[in-house]
Design a protein around this motif. Structure first.
Motif, PDB file in Angstrom:
ATOM      1  N   TYR A  31       0.851  -1.183   0.000  1.00  0.00           N
ATOM      2  CA  TYR A  31       0.000   0.000   0.000  1.00  0.00           C
ATOM      3  C   TYR A  31       0.887   1.234   0.000  1.00  0.00           C
ATOM      4  O   TYR A  31       2.103   1.152   0.134  1.00  0.00           O
ATOM      5  CB  TYR A  31      -0.950  -0.014   1.199  1.00  0.00           C
ATOM      6  N   LYS A  32       0.271   2.402  -0.152  1.00  0.00           N
ATOM      7  CA  LYS A  32       0.993   3.671  -0.165  1.00  0.00           C
ATOM      8  C   LYS A  32       0.799   4.376   1.177  1.00  0.00           C
ATOM      9  O   LYS A  32      -0.343   4.651   1.578  1.00  0.00           O
ATOM     10  CB  LYS A  32       0.485   4.570  -1.294  1.00  0.00           C
ATOM     11  N   CYS A  41       0.725  10.330   1.035  1.00  0.00           N
ATOM     12  CA  CYS A  41       0.795   8.868   1.064  1.00  0.00           C
ATOM     13  C   CYS A  41       1.526   8.379  -0.193  1.00  0.00           C
ATOM     14  O   CYS A  41       0.898   7.807  -1.105  1.00  0.00           O
ATOM     15  CB  CYS A  41      -0.601   8.269   1.145  1.00  0.00           C
ATOM     16  N   GLY A  42       2.834   8.561  -0.227  1.00  0.00           N
ATOM     17  CA  GLY A  42       3.567   8.257  -1.445  1.00  0.00           C
ATOM     18  C   GLY A  42       4.606   7.175  -1.329  1.00  0.00           C
ATOM     19  O   GLY A  42       5.271   6.840  -2.322  1.00  0.00           O
ATOM     20  N   ASN A  43       4.775   6.591  -0.154  1.00  0.00           N
ATOM     21  CA  ASN A  43       5.805   5.569   0.042  1.00  0.00           C
ATOM     22  C   ASN A  43       5.205   4.175   0.011  1.00  0.00           C
ATOM     23  O   ASN A  43       4.076   3.962   0.470  1.00  0.00           O
ATOM     24  CB  ASN A  43       6.523   5.783   1.372  1.00  0.00           C
ATOM     25  N   ASN A  44       5.961   3.223  -0.500  1.00  0.00           N
ATOM     26  CA  ASN A  44       5.495   1.840  -0.558  1.00  0.00           C
ATOM     27  C   ASN A  44       5.781   1.116   0.759  1.00  0.00           C
ATOM     28  O   ASN A  44       6.905   1.165   1.270  1.00  0.00           O
ATOM     29  CB  ASN A  44       6.194   1.091  -1.692  1.00  0.00           C
ATOM     30  N   TYR A  45       4.754   0.461   1.283  1.00  0.00           N
ATOM     31  CA  TYR A  45       4.886  -0.338   2.502  1.00  0.00           C
ATOM     32  C   TYR A  45       4.207  -1.687   2.322  1.00  0.00           C
ATOM     33  O   TYR A  45       3.305  -1.843   1.495  1.00  0.00           O
ATOM     34  CB  TYR A  45       4.279   0.388   3.701  1.00  0.00           C
ATOM     35  N   CYS A 112      -3.248   7.300   5.893  1.00  0.00           N
ATOM     36  CA  CYS A 112      -2.779   6.524   4.753  1.00  0.00           C
ATOM     37  C   CYS A 112      -3.113   5.043   4.896  1.00  0.00           C
ATOM     38  O   CYS A 112      -3.303   4.339   3.900  1.00  0.00           O
ATOM     39  CB  CYS A 112      -1.272   6.689   4.586  1.00  0.00           C
ATOM     40  N   THR A 120      -5.236   3.109  -2.804  1.00  0.00           N
ATOM     41  CA  THR A 120      -3.893   2.647  -2.441  1.00  0.00           C
ATOM     42  C   THR A 120      -3.690   2.529  -0.938  1.00  0.00           C
ATOM     43  O   THR A 120      -2.590   2.204  -0.483  1.00  0.00           O
ATOM     44  CB  THR A 120      -2.822   3.592  -3.017  1.00  0.00           C
ATOM     45  N   SER A 121      -4.720   2.815  -0.130  1.00  0.00           N
ATOM     46  CA  SER A 121      -4.584   2.681   1.323  1.00  0.00           C
ATOM     47  C   SER A 121      -4.538   1.208   1.717  1.00  0.00           C
ATOM     48  O   SER A 121      -4.986   0.324   0.972  1.00  0.00           O
ATOM     49  CB  SER A 121      -5.742   3.368   2.037  1.00  0.00           C
TER      50      SER A 121
END
Length: 295
Positions: A31-32, A41-45, A112, A120-121
């Protein structure tokens, strides 16, 4: 009406927890999320979870770890696997846990994870799973910073029904979160919250009195100046304090669920927390969460 946690929760915890013996399938996705200081909320996790292998649709459980913890550590996976075995699409969520922050920073991270309007949440990724039915309810849990995120989750996701927090408070060292997590300052009502803290929690003042004061402010429940627990008799929401004598290592600190201090022991769990039936153990509190969802 409120009763001591020892006369209400402990008796309930002695009931055998008869969860269905489902076999489980593991899953992972992405998700972002926000960065360490919040923001967009732009990072990949990563998301790691488990769900029943049998057909059907299930409510959703989300777990958030504490500051600096790895998102798939032993306590997180114990909670995930236990809830999946109870008939949930269950997952632990990676986020920017390397630092803490004030209300705005932690709220940004929480948004996020739990914004249902964003495809993308994390919650959207989970609710889109074929076996997930978020209309049956979402329940959440977490430790430390993750417990704050669990308490704030309903601010963004209305399907969140209840939260369980470990090491949850309104003040962590230099960070005052009273304006966003105290009773009446968030959307989640306190009768849908249960939280358990150690009496030696160094973030809460390292003594029963200061820990009690924080829990009272967090939940709005007051059972007196010597209480080690306070429970709402309507649905068993409320708070409890773990005593030093109850844990295996003799120190009910911020990480009371671990066998050892908070440093270097995130995968060493207290056996009574992991498998016990006392009011502060994992299973009775997860079982409480199941009373808020549909099956």
């Amino acid at each position: 009406m409120f009763l001591s946690i020892r006369t209400r929760l402990l008796s309930a915890a002695l009931i055998v927890l008869a969860a269905p013996a489902w076999s489980l399938d593991n899953f992972s996705s992405m998700y972002k999320g926000a960065g360490t200081s919040g923001g967009s909320c732009g990072n990949n996790y990563s998301i790691t979870g488990a769900e029943p292998s049998t057909g059907g649709s299930y409510p959703v459980f989300v777990y958030m770890v504490g500051t600096t913890e790895t998102y798939d550590n032993a306590s997180a996976m114990a909670a995930v696997n236990s809830m999946a075995a109870k008939g949930y699409v269950a997952a632990t969520i990676q986020y920017a846990s390397g630092s803490f922050g004030g209300c705005s920073t932690i709220s940004a991270k929480t948004s996020c994870v739990f914004n249902p309007a964003s495809q993308t949440s994390a919650i959207s990724q989970l609710c889109q799973r074929s076996k997930a039915d978020c209309s049956k309810g979402v329940v959440v849990a977490g430790f430390s910073q993750g417990s704050v995120m669990a308490i704030l989750a309903k601010n963004y996701e209305p399907r969140v029904q209840a939260a369980f927090g470990m090491g949850a408070g309104v003040k962590y060292s230099i960070y005052d979160l009273s304006s966003c997590v105290a009773n009446g300052k968030r959307i989640l009502s306190s009768d849908h919250l249960r939280t358990i803290n150690g009496e030696k929690d160094f973030f809460m003042g390292s003594n029963q009195s200061s820990v009690r004061n924080q829990l009272q402010t967090l939940t709005g429940l007051n059972c007196g100046t010597s209480a080690t627990g306070c429970i709402n008799t309507g649905n068993n929401s409320g708070w409890g304090i773990v005593l030093n004598t109850q844990v295996g290592d003799g120190s009910a600190d911020h990480c009371y669920m671990r066998d050892g201090s908070c440093l270097g022991s995130e995968n060493k769990l207290d056996s009574k927390w992991l498998t016990g039936s006392d009011n502060w153990a994992l299973e009775p509190n997860l079982q409480w969460l199941t009373t808020f969802t549909k099956k």
